[in-house]
Write an enzyme that holds these catalytic residues in place. Structure first.
Site, mmCIF file in Angstrom:
data_model
loop_
_atom_site.group_PDB
_atom_site.id
_atom_site.type_symbol
_atom_site.label_atom_id
_atom_site.label_comp_id
_atom_site.label_asym_id
_atom_site.label_seq_id
_atom_site.Cartn_x
_atom_site.Cartn_y
_atom_site.Cartn_z
ATOM 1 N N ASP A 87 1.794 1.854 -3.491
ATOM 2 C CA ASP A 87 1.184 1.344 -2.258
ATOM 3 C C ASP A 87 0.475 0.014 -2.481
ATOM 4 O O ASP A 87 -0.427 -0.065 -3.287
ATOM 5 C CB ASP A 87 0.216 2.391 -1.709
ATOM 6 C CG ASP A 87 0.953 3.674 -1.355
ATOM 7 O OD1 ASP A 87 0.526 4.744 -1.791
ATOM 8 O OD2 ASP A 87 1.988 3.576 -0.677
ATOM 9 N N ASP A 140 2.912 0.632 -9.724
ATOM 10 C CA ASP A 140 2.130 1.265 -8.663
ATOM 11 C C ASP A 140 3.005 1.165 -7.409
ATOM 12 O O ASP A 140 3.942 0.362 -7.357
ATOM 13 C CB ASP A 140 0.822 0.471 -8.502
ATOM 14 C CG ASP A 140 0.143 0.722 -7.178
ATOM 15 O OD1 ASP A 140 -0.091 1.919 -6.869
ATOM 16 O OD2 ASP A 140 -0.122 -0.232 -6.450
HETATM 17 C C1 XBP Z 1 -2.658 4.317 -2.871
HETATM 18 C C2 XBP Z 1 -3.419 5.456 -2.389
HETATM 19 C C3 XBP Z 1 -2.704 6.507 -1.596
HETATM 20 C C4 XBP Z 1 -2.352 5.960 -0.218
HETATM 21 C C5 XBP Z 1 -2.238 7.073 0.794
HETATM 22 O O1 XBP Z 1 -1.836 4.813 -3.886
HETATM 23 O O2 XBP Z 1 -4.595 5.553 -2.637
HETATM 24 O O3 XBP Z 1 -3.574 7.587 -1.481
HETATM 25 O O4 XBP Z 1 -3.403 5.115 0.236
HETATM 26 O O5 XBP Z 1 -1.225 7.936 0.347
HETATM 27 P P1 XBP Z 1 -1.280 3.806 -5.063
HETATM 28 P P2 XBP Z 1 -1.474 9.520 0.412
HETATM 29 O O6 XBP Z 1 -1.906 2.459 -4.866
HETATM 30 O O7 XBP Z 1 -1.691 4.471 -6.346
HETATM 31 O O8 XBP Z 1 0.212 3.793 -4.853
HETATM 32 O O9 XBP Z 1 -2.034 9.814 1.796
HETATM 33 O O10 XBP Z 1 -0.105 10.099 0.188
HETATM 34 O O11 XBP Z 1 -2.446 9.808 -0.686
#
Ligand code: XBP
Length: 269
Positions: free
Chosen positions: A25, A23
């Site tokens: 973020d 993953d």
């Molecule tokens: C986390 C998310 C993403 C980010 C925001 O993604 O939910 O939407 O919060 O990024 P993960 P965007 O944990 O799956 O990496 O604004 O580009 O969606």
């Protein structure tokens, strides 16, 4: 009657660990509160909106994955008086494009480093011949720039698959992004391990049949990680070992390929 002996090719072979799926973020970098949230607020400011997502509101909004989906969630569930434009989809899309531009600028400024142990583990895994993949709700652009900025442009090719954002219809906690990553890898779930930071990310990976290692962050440490192979506060470095919050690391103090192979064997048992 003697004990039945199955010929080798009929005996269930234990699956071998072949790929790590990360993953992005919150897992590769602690970037939600300090990165995405800041970018959203800058986009709201540019658009002349009096919206401001403080940490408390943002951590509630993190219940919804996907930046565009998160803005819609805020409009529908948090705002009492908002005179929504006729083309709400277009409005959200423009706002999200502006947010992404601010987020990319934050990445370029070096404000969002990798979490402890991430670069070390990625390099070790590659040297050990494990394949690498990304499975994230964020945009491909965001994920690619994070890797370029933190590991170097040439490291992008280390990742056989970068499954990101709108490539699937249903975002986490739906399993879609992990099923897509497995399909692109051409591997069964049993030959892979996932790294996540949220309860919803764990649900997504588990629904795709994947064994999951959790590294919590401040926004997620109190979430439900039932079924995770192990829950840690970080991947650990030689000078700073991890804290085991759930599960058994067998005395290890950092996540390396040897520990991952042990975790994988245990999950396959
Ligand atoms: C986390 C998310 C993403 C980010 C925001 O993604 O939910 O939407 O919060 O990024 P993960 P965007 O944990 O799956 O990496 O604004 O580009 O969606």
């Amino acid at each position: 009657m003697g004990k039945k002996v199955f010929p080798e090719n009929n005996r269930m072979k234990k699956a071998e660990l072949k790929a790590l799926i990360f993953d992005v973020d919150g897992t590769l970098t602690d970037n939600e509160v300090h990165g995405h949230r800041v970018a959203f607020n800058l986009a709201f400011q540019d658009a002349g909106l009096d919206w401001f997502w403080d940490v408390e509101i943002y951590e509630r909004l993190l219940e919804v994955f996907g930046g565009k989906e998160r803005i819609r969630y805020y409009i529908e569930d948090f705002l009492t008086h908002f005179n929504a434009p006729k083309d709400l989809d277009g409005f959200i899309l423009d706002l999200h494009k502006s947010k992404t531009a601010h987020y990319l600028a934050l990445l370029k400024s070096g404000a969002l480093p990798l979490r402890p142990g991430v670069a070390r583990l990625i390099r070790e895994a590659r040297a050990a011949g494990l394949r690498l993949a990304i499975a994230s709700t964020t945009t491909l652009e965001n994920a690619e720039l994070l890797i370029k900025m933190s590991l170097g442009e040439e490291c992008l090719e280390w990742f056989d698959v970068m499954a990101c954002g709108d490539v699937v219809a249903n975002k986490k906690p739906a399993p879609d992004i992990y099923l897509y990553a497995l399909e692109q890898l051409g591997l069964p779930a049993a030959e892979c391990l996932v790294f996540e930071d949220t309860g919803a990310g764990l649900v997504s990976a588990q629904a795709a049949g994947l064994t999951t290692v959790i590294t919590v962050n401040d926004s997620t440490r109190d979430e439900d990680f039932s079924g995770a192979a192990i829950v840690l506060d970080q991947l650990g470095e030689p000078e700073q070992g991890f804290e085991v919050m759930q599960g058994d690391a067998g005395g290890a103090t950092l996540v390396d390929v040897e520990l991952l192979r042990r975790i994988h064997r245990k999950s396959a048992a």
